[in-house]
Write a protein that holds these residues in place. Structure first.
Motif, PDB file in Angstrom:
ATOM      1  N   CYS A 189       0.819  -1.227   0.000  1.00 46.30           N
ATOM      2  CA  CYS A 189       0.000   0.000   0.000  1.00 46.30           C
ATOM      3  C   CYS A 189       0.850   1.274   0.000  1.00 46.30           C
ATOM      4  CB  CYS A 189      -0.978   0.022   1.181  1.00 46.30           C
ATOM      5  SG  CYS A 189      -2.298   1.271   1.025  1.00 46.30           S
ATOM      6  N   SER A 190       2.099   1.175  -0.450  1.00 42.76           N
ATOM      7  CA  SER A 190       2.954   2.367  -0.507  1.00 42.76           C
ATOM      8  C   SER A 190       2.774   3.053  -1.854  1.00 42.76           C
ATOM      9  CB  SER A 190       4.418   1.982  -0.324  1.00 42.76           C
ATOM     10  OG  SER A 190       4.859   1.193  -1.414  1.00 42.76           O
ATOM     11  N   ARG A 191       3.117   4.332  -1.876  1.00 42.78           N
ATOM     12  CA  ARG A 191       3.064   5.073  -3.146  1.00 42.78           C
ATOM     13  C   ARG A 191       4.357   4.813  -3.898  1.00 42.78           C
ATOM     14  NH1 ARG A 191       0.901  11.028  -4.014  1.00 42.78           N
ATOM     15  NH2 ARG A 191       2.951  10.981  -4.940  1.00 42.78           N
ATOM     16  N   SER A 192       4.522   3.564  -4.327  1.00 45.93           N
ATOM     17  CA  SER A 192       5.736   3.166  -5.038  1.00 45.93           C
ATOM     18  C   SER A 192       5.442   1.895  -5.826  1.00 45.93           C
ATOM     19  CB  SER A 192       6.880   2.923  -4.051  1.00 45.93           C
ATOM     20  OG  SER A 192       6.676   1.708  -3.349  1.00 45.93           O
ATOM     21  N   GLN A 193       6.409   1.484  -6.619  1.00 43.02           N
ATOM     22  CA  GLN A 193       6.236   0.279  -7.432  1.00 43.02           C
ATOM     23  C   GLN A 193       6.174  -0.990  -6.578  1.00 43.02           C
ATOM     24  OE1 GLN A 193       5.555   0.507 -10.571  1.00 43.02           O
ATOM     25  NE2 GLN A 193       6.024   2.675 -10.848  1.00 43.02           N
ATOM     26  N   LYS A 194       6.431  -0.887  -5.285  1.00 42.76           N
ATOM     27  CA  LYS A 194       6.275  -2.048  -4.403  1.00 42.76           C
ATOM     28  C   LYS A 194       4.798  -2.433  -4.278  1.00 42.76           C
ATOM     29  CE  LYS A 194      10.321  -1.149  -1.504  1.00 42.76           C
ATOM     30  NZ  LYS A 194      10.762  -0.738  -0.146  1.00 42.76           N
ATOM     31  N   GLU A 195       3.919  -1.483  -4.600  1.00 45.55           N
ATOM     32  CA  GLU A 195       2.487  -1.754  -4.589  1.00 45.55           C
ATOM     33  C   GLU A 195       2.021  -1.958  -6.042  1.00 45.55           C
ATOM     34  OE1 GLU A 195      -0.904  -2.702  -4.571  1.00 45.55           O
ATOM     35  OE2 GLU A 195      -0.209  -2.385  -2.517  1.00 45.55           O
ATOM     36  N   PRO A 196       1.642  -3.196  -6.429  1.00 46.16           N
ATOM     37  CA  PRO A 196       1.240  -3.476  -7.819  1.00 46.16           C
ATOM     38  C   PRO A 196       0.055  -2.643  -8.309  1.00 46.16           C
ATOM     39  CG  PRO A 196       1.632  -5.520  -6.635  1.00 46.16           C
ATOM     40  CD  PRO A 196       1.667  -4.424  -5.612  1.00 46.16           C
ATOM     41  N   TYR A 197      -0.783  -2.162  -7.377  1.00 42.29           N
ATOM     42  CA  TYR A 197      -1.947  -1.380  -7.787  1.00 42.29           C
ATOM     43  C   TYR A 197      -1.694   0.137  -7.707  1.00 42.29           C
ATOM     44  CZ  TYR A 197      -4.703  -5.717  -7.627  1.00 42.29           C
ATOM     45  OH  TYR A 197      -5.205  -6.976  -7.841  1.00 42.29           O
ATOM     46  N   TYR A 198      -0.424   0.507  -7.692  1.00 41.85           N
ATOM     47  CA  TYR A 198      -0.048   1.936  -7.647  1.00 41.85           C
ATOM     48  C   TYR A 198      -0.084   2.544  -9.053  1.00 41.85           C
ATOM     49  CZ  TYR A 198       3.166   5.958  -7.419  1.00 41.85           C
ATOM     50  OH  TYR A 198       3.731   7.203  -7.538  1.00 41.85           O
ATOM     51  N   ASP A 199      -0.414   3.821  -9.137  1.00 40.42           N
ATOM     52  CA  ASP A 199      -0.398   4.617 -10.365  1.00 40.42           C
ATOM     53  C   ASP A 199      -1.541   4.206 -11.306  1.00 40.42           C
ATOM     54  OD1 ASP A 199       0.540   6.761 -11.790  1.00 40.42           O
ATOM     55  OD2 ASP A 199       2.557   5.990 -12.063  1.00 40.42           O
ATOM     56  N   TYR A 200      -1.545   4.780 -12.517  1.00 40.43           N
ATOM     57  CA  TYR A 200      -2.662   4.561 -13.452  1.00 40.43           C
ATOM     58  C   TYR A 200      -2.847   3.078 -13.792  1.00 40.43           C
ATOM     59  CZ  TYR A 200      -2.230   9.587 -14.242  1.00 40.43           C
ATOM     60  OH  TYR A 200      -2.163  10.940 -14.083  1.00 40.43           O
ATOM     61  N   SER A 201      -1.767   2.463 -14.266  1.00 39.38           N
ATOM     62  CA  SER A 201      -1.871   1.067 -14.693  1.00 39.38           C
ATOM     63  C   SER A 201      -2.233   0.174 -13.515  1.00 39.38           C
ATOM     64  CB  SER A 201      -0.560   0.602 -15.339  1.00 39.38           C
ATOM     65  OG  SER A 201       0.528   0.782 -14.450  1.00 39.38           O
ATOM     66  N   GLY A 202      -1.735   0.512 -12.320  1.00 41.70           N
ATOM     67  CA  GLY A 202      -2.046  -0.273 -11.129  1.00 41.70           C
ATOM     68  C   GLY A 202      -3.504  -0.144 -10.724  1.00 41.70           C
ATOM     69  N   ALA A 203      -4.035   1.078 -10.739  1.00 39.72           N
ATOM     70  CA  ALA A 203      -5.439   1.291 -10.374  1.00 39.72           C
ATOM     71  C   ALA A 203      -6.360   0.573 -11.365  1.00 39.72           C
ATOM     72  CB  ALA A 203      -5.754   2.782 -10.332  1.00 39.72           C
ATOM     73  N   PHE A 204      -5.986   0.613 -12.658  1.00 40.80           N
ATOM     74  CA  PHE A 204      -6.781  -0.098 -13.664  1.00 40.80           C
ATOM     75  C   PHE A 204      -6.694  -1.610 -13.448  1.00 40.80           C
ATOM     76  CE2 PHE A 204      -7.087  -2.080 -17.953  1.00 40.80           C
ATOM     77  CZ  PHE A 204      -8.451  -1.903 -18.116  1.00 40.80           C
ATOM     78  N   GLN A 205      -5.512  -2.106 -13.087  1.00 34.96           N
ATOM     79  CA  GLN A 205      -5.345  -3.544 -12.831  1.00 34.96           C
ATOM     80  C   GLN A 205      -6.196  -3.985 -11.635  1.00 34.96           C
ATOM     81  OE1 GLN A 205      -3.361  -5.399 -14.992  1.00 34.96           O
ATOM     82  NE2 GLN A 205      -4.362  -7.153 -13.991  1.00 34.96           N
ATOM     83  N   CYS A 206      -6.303  -3.112 -10.643  1.00 35.58           N
ATOM     84  CA  CYS A 206      -7.138  -3.362  -9.460  1.00 35.58           C
ATOM     85  C   CYS A 206      -8.599  -3.578  -9.890  1.00 35.58           C
ATOM     86  CB  CYS A 206      -7.003  -2.183  -8.500  1.00 35.58           C
ATOM     87  SG  CYS A 206      -8.205  -2.079  -7.163  1.00 35.58           S
TER      88      CYS A 206
END
Length: 689
Positions: A189-206
């Motif tokens: 749940c960090s604002r980094s690439q350690k969180e797979p659902y981070y950023d645009y592509s991550g939120a869409f993947q979620c």
């Protein structure tokens, strides 16, 4: 042998100074994958180097400290980076092509076949790009709070994250501390690439993985091959196709931008180095196992920003107000009106006004000071000031930056008895020369000119617009080889004839400044420039000669005679000073008080009450429309008889069709557009028509 040795040494010295090492740009990255891409770039282009930090915040701190030079940030992070403790500035914007340019659309995406809309989002599961990010947090949460979908009374009630966690049943908001806002996240749940659902592509993947019901992303996030499977949620309660983002979005916001320290040389180096990159895919993350590394993959090109752009001007007042509403206490009703002043003399008059206006009940008056009207416009935009009276050309610039005119100066006392709104107050823009010089409008080329100020109505916009229309040359120094137009670039020929303050210490430093410290600034200043022989023609307001001759005016004007001056008419003839109604360059709108849209009522009420106490008919020792000493027209024009409400808040309506046409045609000449105006109108999504 000695000669050979000396020659060799000289050769080394010459080589050393002739070929200085190119300055490297140290790029801040936040993941191993991003570092790999950056290292590949640096291998091909040694003008770059890479430094890895864990989070955006750490990168911002590193750039501020000089450990790194640049990073590309989202609008929410640009806001944080621009705060006083970091003072970083956006210098280059991403451009996403013809559909968005240097802006993008914040959208809400849901799977096709799900029936809910914005009206019944409560209780749904949500996917966000990250806490404090534009499309993923600031815009959607700000919108839901504004529409009263999310019940939140402000930070003094509870943190906004707590209100959001009560609205959605579960969420993934990388960077959040609330447990429910991290419930759907796949990593830490960090604002980094350690969180797979981070950023645009991550939120869409979620959303794609079925974890969430809605994803808050930008309009280019959903891949073309998958668009048929998803829909947009519109603010009006409808749904639309993914490609309908222009009509179904939650906001249009400035693009991601490269930020760096406030250093023009460094900004130019960063831009030049990026422009050198030809055979490396800056805007592709293919092969690195992630999306949007260093730049957004949807970027088409990079655009250099105007040099005066800071985070506030880049993001715009509307977006900043959304961020403030979510990060700070809501504005409490202020008990003070902050009037912006320019120069020491205006500040002194305003302070006197403040002392005289003090009451136990009404708002108090404060007098913040700025170096120029443009700086005052910035202060009003930032809520560091509330209002000031300005010339029509300045009203135009302020309007382009989102401010509005609220009251107008009225110079005809017979018009002051009416209580209604006024749009008719105006004055005449005139060209004045000494009678003995035998000048006309037709033989001005090659002469020296005196202007009230760069970009001002009577002093610049009207005469230079007419001259440009006549000969089509934007280089006005070809027409007037020397002049004084305060506010011009210091190395301009239009600063050569300026006087400064003539003080023994620091007088030269005030030369050509757009403030009362420059003796040739403003209407009376431009006439003084002519009277003292620094120029051959003065572009001023019709009443200025009579106000500063025949025994009227300050000490420098006491010996001047109005009969020694003439008006230059557009037909090539000349007329006495009193004949301005028949011989003028244009009839133009009066000066107006400008403020933010939300403070118009407070400013209007304050000024209506103040002019009852201190207007032209009051008997008190302080007069709002009177300036003591050598400097005239402080805060308001001395010829003002009263202030009247303006019926339309649109600056275009106030200035009128003819003036808007004149100033728009002059804007063909980019040198006639102030740096502030360029910054305010840089984004197509922020342009005020």
């Amino acid at each position: 042998m000695k000669l050979l040795l000396i020659s060799a040494l000289l050769g080394c010295i010459i080589t050393t100074y002739a070929a200085p090492a190119e300055k490297k740009v140290n790029w801040c990255v936040k993941s191993i994958k991003e570092q790999k891409k950056c290292n590949d770039l640096a291998t091909k282009y040694p003008l770059f180097s890479c430094i890895k930090k864990e989070t955006t915040q750490e990168c911002i701190k590193a750039i501020h400290a000089g450990e790194a030079d640049a990073i590309t940030l989202d609008g929410g992070d640009i806001y944080k980076a621009g705060l006083n403790n970091y003072n970083l500035h956006p210098i280059i914007a991403e451009d996403y092509g013809k559909d968005s340019d240097t802006c993008y659309y914040a959208v809400a995406v849901a799977k096709k076949g799900t029936a809910f809309t914005i009206d019944n989002l409560q209780g749904k599961k949500s996917c966000h790009t990250g806490l404090g990010k534009s499309a993923g947090w600031n815009i959607p949460i700000g919108t839901l709070v504004t529409l009263k979908k999310i019940d939140w009374a402000g930070i003094e009630d509870k943190p906004v994250e707590e209100a959001v966690s009560s609205f959605f049943s579960a969420s993934c908001v990388p960077g959040a501390k609330e447990q429910k806002l991290c419930e759907l996240c796949k990593g830490d749940c960090s604002r980094s690439q350690k969180e797979p659902y981070y950023d645009y592509s991550g939120a869409f993947q979620c959303l794609k993985d079925g974890k969430g019901d809605v994803a808050f992303v930008k309009h280019l996030t959903v891949p073309d091959a998958e668009k048929e499977e998803y829909e947009l949620l519109c603010k009006d309660g409808k749904r639309a196709s993914i490609d309908s983002f222009k009509t179904c979005n939650w906001a249009r916001v400035p693009a991601h931008a490269v930020v760096s320290r406030k250093d023009q040389e460094l900004a130019k180096t960063i831009y030049n180095n990026l422009m050198e990159v030809k055979d490396f895919k800056l805007f592709s993350s293919e092969g690195y196992g992630a999306k949007d590394l260093m730049f957004k993959d949807s970027t088409q090109k990079l655009v250099e920003l105007p040099i005066t752009t800071d985070s506030f001007l880049y993001l715009g007042a509307e977006y900043i107000s959304i961020i403030r509403s979510l990060t700070k206490e809501k504005d409490t009703e202020s008990k003070s009106i902050k009037w912006c002043t320019v120069g020491h003399a205006e500040k002194t008059k305003c302070d006197t006004w403040s002392i005289n206006s003090l009451t136990d009940t009404g708002p108090t008056l404060e007098c913040p000071n700025a170096a120029s009207v443009d700086e005052c416009i910035k202060k009003i935009m930032r809520k560091e000031a509330d209002a000031m009276a300005m010339d029509g050309g300045e009203v135009y610039t302020a309007g382009k930056c989102g401010l509005v005119p609220t009251m107008v100066e009225q110079y005809d006392e017979t018009q002051c008895s009416g209580s209604g709104a006024s749009d008719s107050s105006s004055y005449y823009s005139v060209a004045v020369a000494k009678k003995a010089d035998n000048l006309t409008w037709n033989n001005l080329k090659g002469k020296r000119s005196c202007h009230t100020g760069f970009g001002r109505t009577a002093g610049w916009n009207i005469p230079m617009g007419l001259i440009h229309k006549k000969d089509g040359d934007c280089n006005f120094s070809n027409y007037f080889p020397k002049g004084c137009a305060p506010g011009s670039a210091p190395d301009s020929t239009f600063c050569e004839q300026c006087a400064g303050s003539r003080k023994p210490v620091g007088g030269e430093a005030e030369k050509c400044k757009a403030s009362s410290q420059e003796l040739y600034y403003g209407y009376a200043g431009a006439f003084r420039c002519l009277a003292e022989g620094a120029g051959d023609v003065a572009f001023i307001k019709h009443s200025i000669v009579s106000e500063n001759t025949d025994g009227n005016g300050p000490a420098w004007a006491k010996e001047l005679k109005s009969d020694d001056y003439v008006l230059l008419c557009l037909d090539g003839s000349t007329q006495p000073i009193a004949n301005y109604k028949d011989c003028h360059l244009a009839k133009v709108p009066a000066h107006a008080v400008v403020t933010r849209p939300e403070t118009t009522a407070a400013i209007t009420d304050f000024l209506l009450a103040e002019q009852v106490k201190f207007g032209s008919s009051s008997s008190g020792s302080f007069k709002m429309f009177q300036s003591d000493g050598d400097q005239k027209n402080l805060i308001f024009k001395d010829s003002t008889k009263c202030l009247q409400k303006i019926s339309s808040p649109k600056f275009q309506d106030f200035l009128g069709i003819e003036y808007m046409s004149a100033i728009n045609s002059l804007r063909v000449c980019t040198d006639s557009t102030s740096e502030l105006e360029k910054a305010c109108t840089f984004h197509s999504c922020q342009q005020k028509d």
